[in-house]
Design a protein around this motif. Structure first.
Motif: not given
Length: 547
Positions: A183-193, A201-208
């Motif tokens: 998968g992918f991660k951001d510069e802080d190591g957080n899981k992203v698409d 945790e379910k690999n779903e985008k987090i709603v803002e």
């Protein structure tokens, strides 16, 4: 008693009742403690009596000086001498105020004053949870509500409101980076698409921010309109509505863009209402008034459905016709004034008794030892007599009575006497006031407004002066009586003259009790030594007796 390993035992060897002897030897110390406790109880009673007076005065103020009280003597309606009747109270009702003119009119209500109102015309199929996208919102929209003008004539706007047809999602920090573990991660190591949106945790985008619905639109409008307009949705009608808080032709609002110009951002709702140049407008009440004999006719255009003319307050409730008539009736005003005088005199009479009654020195506060030999009824009877005269010549209460006399009469003695209010002629009723009903009645019938002006109209009136003086004595933690005895539920409850005395007396009692306890221990040690010596002597005598 002797003391063995800290346990006090009777004088077995000496044959003496050491406990009784010690108690007798401590009589002087106990008397000192009892005297301070009696003084402490006296101060407690003085504080209790003072607080009862404060409670009485506050109760009097709540009854007569609170505008919300039915007995309020400051409210202009308390001085109304007109009984006003409506032939149809479902259409219109009316009440008089001080100095109101007589009325005998026919009222024809053609229209009630209405607020500015905008109502949706589109079908909202899923109730308040219906998404704005489903109703036709194409994308993100921003708008404000023009709410009117301020005192300077400048336009008032709500804060900016943003509505969205689609949800927005949280972005990670920086670009998406391939994660060696998958998968992918951001510069802080957080899981992203792959587009850099944060995943859960379910690999779903987090709603803002969620996509907006009718519910969220209602909340957003109400949160920024400062109560000047109100948005709502009715499950009954299935309609979304924005409505101004005020009625009348001067009330109104407009949906505008962030630049203040007209906006079509809410056009997808099909808002309808009384509008002009895209501004939703309120409307005035239309009322035709005629005299019974037809000599007078007038059409009223009122901004609100409650208005006052010639001292009569009118409330219109529905379209229709009703007659409003009146007749003079001064008795309710007289009855309320009589009640006011009676209740005031009860307080003053109680205070006068307190500062003039002599204290009975034969009835000091009871000690605990004395109470053990008395019944409950005997104790209550004794204490009732012991409380008499505890506030004799109290300077604060005397000043209160003097200040109240000045507040009532001041420089208006002769005018008040003409209206029937005088100082009580009975010298045993010092500080009390009297009401001559006949004089008061004639004054009301002659010129109610003049009586109201003298008694209660503004800050220079008798009642306002009385209220101000009472506040000086019981109006807060810094008032005169609060400093003396304390007001409950304020800082003065524990910080006042009597409470400070009680603290000092409690400290004195503790000090005397410590001294008494130390002396008691010394006495028991001495009796213990004597007991030990007698035991030794008895042993020796027994030895010689056996030789």
């Amino acid at each position: 008693m002797s003391s063995v390993s800290g346990i006090r035992l009777p004088g077995l060897a000496t044959g003496m009742d050491t406990e009784a002897m010690v108690k007798e030897m401590l009589t002087g110390e106990q008397n000192k403690i009892d005297k301070v406790k009696q003084k402490e109880q006296t101060v407690k009673w003085q504080q209790e009596i003072y607080r009862e007076v404060i409670k009485d005065i506050n109760g009097f103020q709540d009854k007569y000086f609170s505008l919300s009280s039915k007995n309020s003597i400051l409210n202009s309606s308390a001085w109304n001498t007109l009984t006003v009747n409506s032939s149809n109270s479902n259409i219109i009702t009316a009440t008089g105020t001080a100095g109101a003119n007589s009325v005998n009119y026919k009222f024809e209500i053609g229209k009630l004053a209405q607020p500015a109102r905008a109502t949706s015309s589109v079908e909202i199929s899923n109730g308040s949870k219906t998404s704005l996208k489903e109703l036709g919102l194409p994308s993100e929209g921003k708008f404000k509500i023009e709410l009117g003008t301020d005192e300077k004539g400048e336009t008032i706007y709500s804060k900016e409101i943003t509505i969205m047809s689609e949800a927005t999602y949280k972005k990670g920090n920086g670009d998406a980076i391939i994660n060696p573990e998958g998968g992918f991660k951001d510069e802080d190591g957080n899981k992203v698409d792959e587009n850099g949106f944060l995943l859960d945790e379910k690999n779903e985008k987090i709603v803002e921010f969620e996509a907006d619905t009718i519910d969220s639109l209602v909340k957003k409008i109400n949160d920024v309109s400062e109560g000047k307009v109100k948005a709502s949705y009715s499950d009954m009608t299935g309609k979304f509505t924005i409505e101004s808080s005020k009625t009348g032709a001067s009330s109104g609002f407009k949906i505008v863009g962030t630049d203040g110009n007209d906006s079509d951002v809410l056009d997808f709702l099909g808002l309808q209402g009384n509008s002009k140049s895209n501004k939703f407008m309120g409307s005035n009440a239309e009322i035709k008034v005629e005299s019974k004999d037809g000599s007078f006719s007038k059409v009223l255009n009122e901004e609100i459905n409650s208005f006052t003319i010639d001292g009569i307050k009118y409330d219109i409730h529905a379209v229709g016709t009703s007659e409003i008539t009146s007749k003079q009736d001064v008795q309710p005003v007289i009855d309320n004034m009589k009640s006011f005088v009676e209740d005031y005199n009860k307080i003053i009479d109680k205070m006068y008794d307190m500062i003039t009654q002599k204290q009975n020195r034969d009835y000091p506060p009871l000690t605990e030892a004395q109470k053990k030999d008395m019944s409950k009824e005997e104790i209550e009877s004794w204490e009732k007599k012991a409380k008499v005269g505890l506030l004799r010549n109290d300077s604060e209460m005397r000043r209160f009575m003097d200040d109240m006399q000045k507040a009532i009469f001041g420089d208006n003695m002769s005018i008040l006497n003409e209206t029937g209010l005088t100082s009580h002629e009975d010298y045993t009723k010092k500080g009390q006031i009297a009401l001559d009903e006949d004089k008061f009645r004639k004054a009301l019938e002659s010129d109610t407004d003049k009586v109201y002006e003298m008694f209660a109209k503004d800050s220079s009136s008798v009642m306002e002066s009385m209220k101000s003086t009472m506040n000086k004595y019981v109006g807060g933690s810094s008032s005169v009586f609060a400093k003396k005895a304390g007001l409950e539920k304020t800082a003065s409850a524990a910080n006042n003259f009597y409470s400070e005395q009680l603290k000092r007396q409690a400290e004195t009692i503790k000090m005397l009790q410590r001294k008494m306890s130390n002396k008691e221990n010394d006495l028991y040690k001495k009796f213990g030594s004597l007991e030990a010596s007698m035991n030794k002597l008895n042993s020796q005598m027994n030895y010689f007796a056996q030789m």
